[in-house]
Design a protein around this motif. Structure first.
Motif, PDB file in Angstrom:
ATOM      1  N   ALA A  14       0.835  -1.201   0.000  1.00 44.72           N
ATOM      2  CA  ALA A  14       0.000   0.000   0.000  1.00 44.72           C
ATOM      3  C   ALA A  14       0.866   1.245   0.000  1.00 44.72           C
ATOM      4  O   ALA A  14       1.621   1.476   0.943  1.00 44.72           O
ATOM      5  N   VAL A  15       0.758   2.031  -1.049  1.00 44.61           N
ATOM      6  CA  VAL A  15       1.366   3.351  -1.074  1.00 44.61           C
ATOM      7  C   VAL A  15       0.259   4.283  -0.591  1.00 44.61           C
ATOM      8  O   VAL A  15      -0.611   4.692  -1.356  1.00 44.61           O
ATOM      9  N   ILE A  16       0.272   4.539   0.718  1.00 43.56           N
ATOM     10  CA  ILE A  16      -0.810   5.295   1.351  1.00 43.56           C
ATOM     11  C   ILE A  16      -0.478   6.781   1.271  1.00 43.56           C
ATOM     12  O   ILE A  16       0.546   7.226   1.769  1.00 43.56           O
ATOM     13  N   GLU A  17      -1.376   7.517   0.638  1.00 40.35           N
ATOM     14  CA  GLU A  17      -1.175   8.952   0.449  1.00 40.35           C
ATOM     15  C   GLU A  17      -2.204   9.723   1.259  1.00 40.35           C
ATOM     16  O   GLU A  17      -3.384   9.366   1.301  1.00 40.35           O
ATOM     17  N   LYS A  18      -1.736  10.781   1.930  1.00 41.24           N
ATOM     18  CA  LYS A  18      -2.624  11.658   2.697  1.00 41.24           C
ATOM     19  C   LYS A  18      -2.008  13.054   2.704  1.00 41.24           C
ATOM     20  O   LYS A  18      -0.836  13.209   3.063  1.00 41.24           O
ATOM     21  N   ASP A  19      -2.776  14.018   2.300  1.00 41.30           N
ATOM     22  CA  ASP A  19      -2.323  15.419   2.291  1.00 41.30           C
ATOM     23  C   ASP A  19      -0.990  15.590   1.559  1.00 41.30           C
ATOM     24  O   ASP A  19      -0.112  16.334   2.001  1.00 41.30           O
ATOM     25  N   GLY A  20      -0.826  14.874   0.455  1.00 45.33           N
ATOM     26  CA  GLY A  20       0.379  15.011  -0.352  1.00 45.33           C
ATOM     27  C   GLY A  20       1.595  14.280   0.176  1.00 45.33           C
ATOM     28  O   GLY A  20       2.682  14.387  -0.387  1.00 45.33           O
ATOM     29  N   LYS A  21       1.443  13.538   1.268  1.00 44.73           N
ATOM     30  CA  LYS A  21       2.563  12.785   1.841  1.00 44.73           C
ATOM     31  C   LYS A  21       2.312  11.287   1.683  1.00 44.73           C
ATOM     32  O   LYS A  21       1.179  10.844   1.552  1.00 44.73           O
ATOM     33  N   ILE A  22       3.411  10.518   1.740  1.00 46.04           N
ATOM     34  CA  ILE A  22       3.362   9.067   1.580  1.00 46.04           C
ATOM     35  C   ILE A  22       3.840   8.408   2.873  1.00 46.04           C
ATOM     36  O   ILE A  22       4.833   8.829   3.460  1.00 46.04           O
ATOM     37  N   PHE A  23       3.142   7.341   3.286  1.00 44.82           N
ATOM     38  CA  PHE A  23       3.449   6.612   4.513  1.00 44.82           C
ATOM     39  C   PHE A  23       4.492   5.530   4.243  1.00 44.82           C
ATOM     40  O   PHE A  23       4.369   4.752   3.296  1.00 44.82           O
ATOM     41  N   ALA A  24       5.521   5.487   5.088  1.00 44.23           N
ATOM     42  CA  ALA A  24       6.560   4.454   5.013  1.00 44.23           C
ATOM     43  C   ALA A  24       6.714   3.811   6.383  1.00 44.23           C
ATOM     44  O   ALA A  24       6.559   4.480   7.411  1.00 44.23           O
ATOM     45  N   ALA A  25       7.026   2.515   6.401  1.00 41.92           N
ATOM     46  CA  ALA A  25       7.182   1.777   7.659  1.00 41.92           C
ATOM     47  C   ALA A  25       8.515   1.034   7.658  1.00 41.92           C
ATOM     48  O   ALA A  25       8.947   0.511   6.627  1.00 41.92           O
ATOM     49  N   GLN A  26       9.165   0.984   8.828  1.00 41.54           N
ATOM     50  CA  GLN A  26      10.460   0.315   8.951  1.00 41.54           C
ATOM     51  C   GLN A  26      10.268  -1.096   9.502  1.00 41.54           C
ATOM     52  O   GLN A  26       9.626  -1.285  10.548  1.00 41.54           O
ATOM     53  N   ARG A  27      10.842  -2.066   8.814  1.00 43.47           N
ATOM     54  CA  ARG A  27      10.749  -3.463   9.221  1.00 43.47           C
ATOM     55  C   ARG A  27      11.502  -3.698  10.525  1.00 43.47           C
ATOM     56  O   ARG A  27      12.407  -2.949  10.877  1.00 43.47           O
ATOM     57  N   GLY A  28      11.152  -4.778  11.206  1.00 43.47           N
ATOM     58  CA  GLY A  28      11.827  -5.164  12.439  1.00 43.47           C
ATOM     59  C   GLY A  28      13.257  -5.615  12.187  1.00 43.47           C
ATOM     60  O   GLY A  28      13.702  -5.728  11.046  1.00 43.47           O
ATOM     61  N   ASN A  29      13.957  -5.909  13.271  1.00 43.72           N
ATOM     62  CA  ASN A  29      15.371  -6.269  13.198  1.00 43.72           C
ATOM     63  C   ASN A  29      15.543  -7.786  13.063  1.00 43.72           C
ATOM     64  O   ASN A  29      16.197  -8.427  13.871  1.00 43.72           O
ATOM     65  N   HIS A  30      14.945  -8.356  12.016  1.00 45.07           N
ATOM     66  CA  HIS A  30      15.071  -9.796  11.766  1.00 45.07           C
ATOM     67  C   HIS A  30      14.876 -10.080  10.279  1.00 45.07           C
ATOM     68  O   HIS A  30      14.246  -9.311   9.570  1.00 45.07           O
ATOM     69  N   GLY A  31      15.458 -11.146   9.829  1.00 39.70           N
ATOM     70  CA  GLY A  31      15.286 -11.576   8.447  1.00 39.70           C
ATOM     71  C   GLY A  31      16.183 -10.852   7.467  1.00 39.70           C
ATOM     72  O   GLY A  31      16.973  -9.981   7.816  1.00 39.70           O
ATOM     73  N   GLU A  32      16.033 -11.257   6.225  1.00 40.43           N
ATOM     74  CA  GLU A  32      16.865 -10.746   5.139  1.00 40.43           C
ATOM     75  C   GLU A  32      16.710  -9.239   4.924  1.00 40.43           C
ATOM     76  O   GLU A  32      17.630  -8.577   4.466  1.00 40.43           O
ATOM     77  N   MET A  33      15.556  -8.685   5.264  1.00 41.52           N
ATOM     78  CA  MET A  33      15.314  -7.256   5.042  1.00 41.52           C
ATOM     79  C   MET A  33      15.224  -6.474   6.351  1.00 41.52           C
ATOM     80  O   MET A  33      14.533  -5.461   6.433  1.00 41.52           O
ATOM     81  N   ALA A  34      15.947  -6.919   7.367  1.00 39.20           N
ATOM     82  CA  ALA A  34      15.911  -6.273   8.682  1.00 39.20           C
ATOM     83  C   ALA A  34      16.214  -4.783   8.567  1.00 39.20           C
ATOM     84  O   ALA A  34      17.146  -4.368   7.878  1.00 39.20           O
ATOM     85  N   LEU A  35      15.381  -3.996   9.238  1.00 47.88           N
ATOM     86  CA  LEU A  35      15.521  -2.544   9.368  1.00 47.88           C
ATOM     87  C   LEU A  35      15.322  -1.762   8.065  1.00 47.88           C
ATOM     88  O   LEU A  35      15.469  -0.544   8.056  1.00 47.88           O
ATOM     89  N   LYS A  36      14.985  -2.432   6.997  1.00 48.65           N
ATOM     90  CA  LYS A  36      14.707  -1.740   5.739  1.00 48.65           C
ATOM     91  C   LYS A  36      13.323  -1.089   5.811  1.00 48.65           C
ATOM     92  O   LYS A  36      12.455  -1.510   6.561  1.00 48.65           O
ATOM     93  N   TRP A  37      13.136  -0.074   5.009  1.00 52.31           N
ATOM     94  CA  TRP A  37      11.842   0.605   4.918  1.00 52.31           C
ATOM     95  C   TRP A  37      11.014  -0.038   3.820  1.00 52.31           C
ATOM     96  O   TRP A  37      11.556  -0.578   2.852  1.00 52.31           O
ATOM     97  N   GLU A  38       9.696   0.015   4.000  1.00 52.77           N
ATOM     98  CA  GLU A  38       8.793  -0.596   3.033  1.00 52.77           C
ATOM     99  C   GLU A  38       7.466   0.140   3.016  1.00 52.77           C
ATOM    100  O   GLU A  38       7.149   0.908   3.926  1.00 52.77           O
ATOM    101  N   PHE A  39       6.713  -0.128   1.961  1.00 50.88           N
ATOM    102  CA  PHE A  39       5.311   0.252   1.926  1.00 50.88           C
ATOM    103  C   PHE A  39       4.578  -0.928   2.567  1.00 50.88           C
ATOM    104  O   PHE A  39       4.811  -2.080   2.197  1.00 50.88           O
ATOM    105  N   PRO A  40       3.732  -0.685   3.560  1.00 52.14           N
ATOM    106  CA  PRO A  40       3.125  -1.805   4.294  1.00 52.14           C
ATOM    107  C   PRO A  40       2.221  -2.654   3.402  1.00 52.14           C
ATOM    108  O   PRO A  40       1.696  -2.177   2.405  1.00 52.14           O
ATOM    109  N   GLY A  41       2.055  -3.886   3.824  1.00 49.88           N
ATOM    110  CA  GLY A  41       1.218  -4.829   3.099  1.00 49.88           C
ATOM    111  C   GLY A  41       1.546  -6.230   3.542  1.00 49.88           C
ATOM    112  O   GLY A  41       1.973  -6.437   4.675  1.00 49.88           O
ATOM    113  N   GLY A  42       1.391  -7.190   2.645  1.00 46.08           N
ATOM    114  CA  GLY A  42       1.711  -8.552   3.028  1.00 46.08           C
ATOM    115  C   GLY A  42       1.333  -9.562   1.976  1.00 46.08           C
ATOM    116  O   GLY A  42       0.938  -9.223   0.862  1.00 46.08           O
TER     117      GLY A  42
END
Length: 135
Positions: A14-42
């Motif tokens: 989800a590229v969530i847009e509100k008031d011209g801004k985009i929401f980004a979420a940081q992954r937890g400290n585990h797995g191959e993509m630890a601490l990377k930022w992502e657009f939430p989803g699953g």
């Protein structure tokens, strides 16, 4: 010679847009993509459309109901231990406050700031997609 098949996942983002801004979420400290930022989803479950999976995942992960507005891009990406097909959609919030439950942090960013984060590989490709940056 032995060949190993990488696990392949179908995922919605989800590229969530509100008031011209985009929401980004940081992954937890585990797995191959630890601490990377992502657009939430699953992961897309059997019998779900990418859009249905996205609405379900955002409700579960962020306690928020979203509206899927339109597709942005579909990306095929290879990670070291698995591959994914990532369906990215522009979304708007219907209700809720994007309460993070599974992520370490979150940010609202201007579109011009998106490239400042350390994105996971597939999500970085979404950031580069011109239809996000030039709407």
């Amino acid at each position: 010679m032995i060949f190993f098949m990488k696990k392949h996942l179908r995922v919605s983002a989800a590229v969530i847009e509100k008031d011209g801004k985009i929401f980004a979420a940081q992954r937890g400290n585990h797995g191959e993509m630890a601490l990377k930022w992502e657009f939430p989803g699953g992961k897309i479950e059997p019998g779900e459309t990418p859009e249905q999976a996205l609405v379900r995942e955002i409700k579960e992960e962020l306690d928020t109901t979203i509206e899927v507005v339109r597709p942005i891009v579909t990306i095929e990406h290879e990670y070291e231990t698995f591959s994914i097909t990532l369906y990215a959609f522009l979304c708007h919030i219907v209700s809720g406050n994007l309460t993070i439950k599974e992520h370490l942090a979150s940010q609202w960013l201007d579109k011009s700031q998106l490239q400042t984060l350390d994105w996971s590989g597939a999500d970085e490709e979404i950031v580069k997609e011109s239809s996000i940056n030039n709407r």
